[in-house]
Scaffold this active site. Structure first.
Site, PDB file in Angstrom:
ATOM      1  N   GLY A 113       0.800  -1.284  -0.265  1.00 59.48           N
ATOM      2  CA  GLY A 113       0.290   0.191   0.001  1.00 59.48           C
ATOM      3  C   GLY A 113       0.913   1.429   0.084  1.00 59.48           C
ATOM      4  N   LYS A 114       0.006   2.808  -0.270  1.00 60.25           N
ATOM      5  CA  LYS A 114       0.913   3.460   0.067  1.00 60.25           C
ATOM      6  C   LYS A 114      -0.406   4.780   0.310  1.00 60.25           C
ATOM      7  CE  LYS A 114       5.654   4.560  -0.530  1.00 60.25           C
ATOM      8  NZ  LYS A 114       6.192   3.692   0.243  1.00 60.25           N
TER       9      LYS A 114
END
Ligand code: NAD
Length: 425
Positions: A113-114
């Protein structure tokens, strides 16, 4: 106004484009089916929020916040939150995918994720940053969670912001939930060993590669670009293992000493000199800092910024081994020449994965309600990094590909197999 996604990145030397190029090569080598390829190419979830914040001057400014989950097939998503003026969805999507591969390479049970908030923290007061971080957390309450998506610091954020995130999330749930975020201050459940973890992983990767290349650490020389967290720890730990560090650099310039630089002294100097090596007397300053990359050394560790080894300078690189501490320091076009020259390059998604490995340990400790000693953290992360190195090396032999493509093969294969077993689409 509806969100307009920026045009895809056109610049072929861009590190994010480079990532997709390598993904494509690895997917082809693996014979990945079109179905799985399409699943992995697209993020599982993209969330964009508007964050109205009262600024110190009394006016309300609306910021844009993004969170992308590329994949949660292996476990909860893991990835940092970037506060930067130019952050955009395309970049966050690519960085989220990068995290999926990195976690899969080191075999930790996380997806990728980011997050990003388009803002300039350097021009904001502490109070404004805190309000923004808390608003972002509230907006992402349904996304974040110790079993769903676990953020961490990235460019422009650090332990302070993670503490605010943890606090806001905990208040909303009526209990302290420290496992929702990693990179926290120690007192809030941060892990011992996290500060040096990435540099330590670089050291383990470098020693693994030197063993394969039959380079004796006690006769080897090394140059390190970047003297921040990753670079200075990598230099220090490599020096402890016998390497002679002949060059180091930071934003102030590059410093060279053929007889070896005393890294502990250099760190002490930097810490007493506003965090910079400017004026360091233990080595001579090079006229052009980029010369550091072209020195005749055994090991080169780029640990500063992306895109420093490109088509422009790759021909001049003389190192036998490159260990990528930074994210994306080598462009895809330069890769081909590195391979032609017979240089081994241990890629970022493997070499700098020590950081996310100890972040994983932080989460494990939070969930156990227990604290490990630094010795236990280091021993376990060294083992994970060494196993990952060996695994990638075996894949590079099996598929007859460079280490970078092998790392992508290991990662994509693991995620693809998991999709195939879990099925459901
Ligand atoms: P940092 O901010 O602590 O240090 C960066 C260093 O690079 C500083 O010494 C800075 O002066 C220097 N620098 C900046 N521009 C430079 C240039 N053009 N030439 C030479 N030196 C330059 O950052 P960090 O945490 O050490 O991260 C370095 C790299 O490693 C980044 O690419 C980051 O994404 C990556 N990385 C960091 C971690 C981590 O745990 N910190 C984990 C994985 C990857």
């Amino acid at each position: 106004m509806a969100y307009i996604e920026p045009a895809p990145i056109k610049d072929k030397e861009n590190p994010l484009e480079s990532m997709m190029e390598r993904f494509n090569i690895a997917a082809e080598k693996l014979g990945l089916s079109d179905e799985v390829y399409n699943v992995l190419k697209n993020p599982a979830k993209q969330v964009i929020v508007s964050l109205p914040i009262t600024m110190d001057n009394g006016k309300i400014h609306v910021f844009e916040g993004i969170r992308v989950i590329h994949s949660n097939i292996l476990g909860p998503a893991k990835g940092g939150i970037r506060f930067a003026p130019d952050v955009h969805l395309d970049e966050v999507k690519a960085l989220a995918a990068w995290m999926t591969w990195k976690c899969a390479v080191v075999d930790i049970p996380y997806g990728g994720g980011k997050g990003g908030v388009r803002c300039n923290p350097r021009e904001m007061s502490k109070g404004e940053i805190e309000r923004l971080m808390r608003a972002y957390t509230l907006a992402m309450l349904d996304v974040f969670g110790p079993d769903k998506d676990i953020p961490a610091p990235d460019m422009g954020t650090g332990p302070r912001e993670m503490a605010w995130l943890m606090d806001e999330y905990s208040k909303a749930h009526g209990m302290t939930v420290n496992a929702v975020v990693t990179g926290k201050p120690l007192v809030l459940g941060g892990s011992l060993g996290r500060t040096e973890a990435t540099g330590r992983g670089v050291m383990v990767s470098a020693l693994g590669a030197m063993q394969k290349l039959k380079i004796n650490p006690f006769q080897a020389t090394c140059a390190v670009q970047g003297f921040g967290n990753v670079g200075s720890w990598a230099a220090r730990l490599l020096e402890e293992r016998g390497l002679k560090i002949v060059a180091i650099s930071d934003i102030s310039g590059a410093y060279h000493n053929e007889n070896g630089i005393n890294i502990v002294e250099a760190i002490e100097y930097r810490d007493s000199n506003n965090g910079t090596l400017e004026g360091f007397k233990g080595a001579e300053k090079l006229t052009d800092p980029m010369e550091l990359l072209e020195l005749e050394v055994d090991v080169l560790v780029p640990a500063a910024v992306e895109d420093v080894i490109t088509i422009k300078n790759v021909e001049k690189i003389k190192a036998k081994l490159i260990v990528e501490g930074a994210n994306g320091p080598t462009s895809a076009k330069a890769d081909a020449i590195i391979n032609e020259k017979g240089i081994m390059a241990v890629p970022d998604i493997l070499a700098n994965a020590g950081g996310v490995t100890v972040s994983y340990f932080e989460w494990v400790q939070n969930r156990l309600g227990y604290k490990w000693t630094a010795e236990r953290v280091n021993r376990r992360s060294d083992r994970i990094m060494k196993d990952a190195f060996d695994h990638v090396y075996e894949a590079s032999v099996k598929y007859d590909v460079p280490m970078r493509i092998a790392a992508y093969i290991v990662a994509i294969d693991k995620v693809a197999k998991t999709y195939t077993f879990r099925g459901g689409f």
